[in-house]
Design an enzyme around this catalytic site. Structure first.
Site, PDB file in Angstrom:
ATOM      1  N   SER A  66      60.549 -61.331  37.033  1.00  0.00           N
ATOM      2  CA  SER A  66      61.036 -62.979  36.570  1.00  0.00           C
ATOM      3  C   SER A  66      61.757 -63.532  37.574  1.00  0.00           C
ATOM      4  CB  SER A  66      62.719 -63.169  36.083  1.00  0.00           C
ATOM      5  OG  SER A  66      62.485 -62.301  34.780  1.00  0.00           O
TER       6      SER A  66
HETATM    7  N1  SAM Z   1      63.319 -56.468  34.317  1.00  0.00           N
HETATM    8  C1  SAM Z   1      62.135 -57.045  34.813  1.00  0.00           C
HETATM    9  C2  SAM Z   1      62.168 -56.888  36.361  1.00  0.00           C
HETATM   10  O1  SAM Z   1      62.979 -57.090  36.815  1.00  0.00           O
HETATM   11  O2  SAM Z   1      60.640 -56.861  36.456  1.00  0.00           O
HETATM   12  C3  SAM Z   1      61.421 -58.153  33.818  1.00  0.00           C
HETATM   13  C4  SAM Z   1      61.531 -58.305  32.426  1.00  0.00           C
HETATM   14  S1  SAM Z   1      60.685 -58.927  31.658  1.00  0.00           S
HETATM   15  C5  SAM Z   1      60.830 -60.764  31.717  1.00  0.00           C
HETATM   16  C6  SAM Z   1      60.425 -58.199  30.041  1.00  0.00           C
HETATM   17  C7  SAM Z   1      60.639 -56.810  29.535  1.00  0.00           C
HETATM   18  O3  SAM Z   1      60.456 -56.067  28.249  1.00  0.00           O
HETATM   19  C8  SAM Z   1      58.904 -55.922  29.820  1.00  0.00           C
HETATM   20  O4  SAM Z   1      58.533 -55.290  30.667  1.00  0.00           O
HETATM   21  C9  SAM Z   1      58.650 -55.597  28.249  1.00  0.00           C
HETATM   22  O5  SAM Z   1      57.597 -54.787  28.409  1.00  0.00           O
HETATM   23  C10 SAM Z   1      59.883 -55.576  28.253  1.00  0.00           C
HETATM   24  N2  SAM Z   1      60.160 -55.098  26.512  1.00  0.00           N
HETATM   25  C11 SAM Z   1      60.516 -55.637  25.950  1.00  0.00           C
HETATM   26  N3  SAM Z   1      60.769 -55.236  24.455  1.00  0.00           N
HETATM   27  C12 SAM Z   1      61.348 -54.491  25.228  1.00  0.00           C
HETATM   28  C13 SAM Z   1      62.225 -53.533  23.914  1.00  0.00           C
HETATM   29  N4  SAM Z   1      62.233 -53.632  22.988  1.00  0.00           N
HETATM   30  N5  SAM Z   1      63.115 -52.492  24.747  1.00  0.00           N
HETATM   31  C14 SAM Z   1      62.515 -52.498  26.110  1.00  0.00           C
HETATM   32  N6  SAM Z   1      61.671 -53.300  27.293  1.00  0.00           N
HETATM   33  C15 SAM Z   1      61.004 -54.095  25.838  1.00  0.00           C
END
Ligand code: SAM
Length: 219
Positions: A66
Site C-alpha cells: 500500500s
Molecule cells: N499489508 C500488505 C503489505 O504491507 O504489503 C499489503 C496487503 S495487499 C494490499 C492485500 C493482501 O491481502 C494480498 O497479499 C492478498 O493476497 C491478501 N489477502 C486477500 N484475501 C485474504 C485473506 N482472506 N486472508 C489473507 N490474506 C488475504
C-alpha cells in the site's frame, strides 16, 4: 552505513515529512516507525528506487504494497500500544506487519497467497522482526487459537465486516478495515467496549479484494 543505506534513510525522512505529516498523521511513534522501517527491502530489486514514492507498488500475483500514507494513517487509527497483540489480515510484502511490529508486543499476520506468505516470512525474519508470526491461510476467519486481539488491521477490501474478526476483538480492542465494493471502499474503525461494538467511518480508500470464507469469492 553504506551510501545506498544513507540515501534510502534520506528518502524515508522526506517521505514522512511531505507525504505523511503533511496529510495530518501526528502520532510520534507511528512517524518514527515509518522513518525506521526500510520499505525498499519489501519490494523487488527493480522497484527499490520507487519504494518511497507516494503510491502503491506491485508485489506480484496482482497484489500491492500500500501507499506509505495509507499505511501510516491506518496504523495511527489502530492506536497500537507497546503491550498489544495485533492481528493483521493480508501480509502481502510484510511491510505493514513490520510497522506494527515496531509499535506492538507481537504481530500475527495471515496471507492467503502461498508465494507472498513465504517471501514475507523470509523478509521479516531476515530483518530481525522476531515478534512477527506469519500464517498461510484464510484471514477472514481470524486466528482463533491466539484470540482475543487488542487490535486487528485488515489490508484488503471486504464486502462486509467478517464476523469471526469482530468476535476475536478483545474488550478495549480496535479494528480498522476497508469495507465496500470490489473497486472502492470506506475505511471503517470498530471499537469494542463493555457495552458492545461502536463504529466510525474514516474516509474513502481503494484496496485489492479480501478473498475468503467471509470475504469475496475467489474468481
Ligand atoms: N499489508 C500488505 C503489505 O504491507 O504489503 C499489503 C496487503 S495487499 C494490499 C492485500 C493482501 O491481502 C494480498 O497479499 C492478498 O493476497 C491478501 N489477502 C486477500 N484475501 C485474504 C485473506 N482472506 N486472508 C489473507 N490474506 C488475504
Amino acid at each position: 552505513m553504506e551510501t545506498s543505506g544513507r540515501r534510502y534513510k534520506g528518502l524515508r525522512e522526506s517521505m514522512v515529512k511531505s507525504q505523511i505529516e503533511a496529510r495530518g498523521v501526528k502520532d510520534p511513534d507511528v512517524l518514527e516507525a515509518m522513518k525506521v522501517v526500510a520499505r525498499h527491502e519489501f519490494v523487488n530489486e527493480s522497484l527499490m528506487d520507487q519504494a518511497y514514492n507516494d503510491h502503491p507498488l506491485p508485489i506480484g500475483d496482482q497484489q500491492t504494497i500500500s501507499q506509505p500514507y495509507i499505511v501510516a494513517m491506518m496504523t495511527e487509527a489502530l492506536q497500537v500500544d507497546k503491550d498489544d497483540r495485533v492481528l493483521e489480515i493480508g501480509t502481502g510484502s510484510g511491510y505493514q506487519a513490520a510497522i506494527l511490529a515496531e509499535l506492538a508486543y507481537r504481530v500475527y499476520t495471515i496471507e492467503r497467497n502461498r508465494t507472498l506468505y513465504e517471501r514475507a516470512r523470509q523478509t521479516t525474519e531476515k530483518m530481525g522482526y522476531y515478534n512477527i508470526v506469519c500464517r498461510y491461510g484464510d484471514g477472514t476467519i481470524g486466528w482463533k487459537e491466539e484470540a482475543p486481539f487488542d487490535a486487528i488491521l485488515v489490508t484488503a477490501g471486504a464486502p462486509e465486516i467478517p464476523k469471526p474478526l469482530v468476535d476475536q476483538l478483545d474488550i478495549g480492542g480496535r479494528m480498522v478495515i476497508p469495507v465496500g465494493s470490489s473497486s472502492s471502499q470506506i475505511l471503517v474503525k470498530l471499537y469494542r467496549d463493555k457495552t458492545g461494538i461502536h463504529q466510525a467511518e474514516l474516509g474513502g480508500c481503494r484496496f485489492v479484494k479480501l478473498i475468503g470464507q467471509c470475504g469475496w469469492k475467489a474468481e
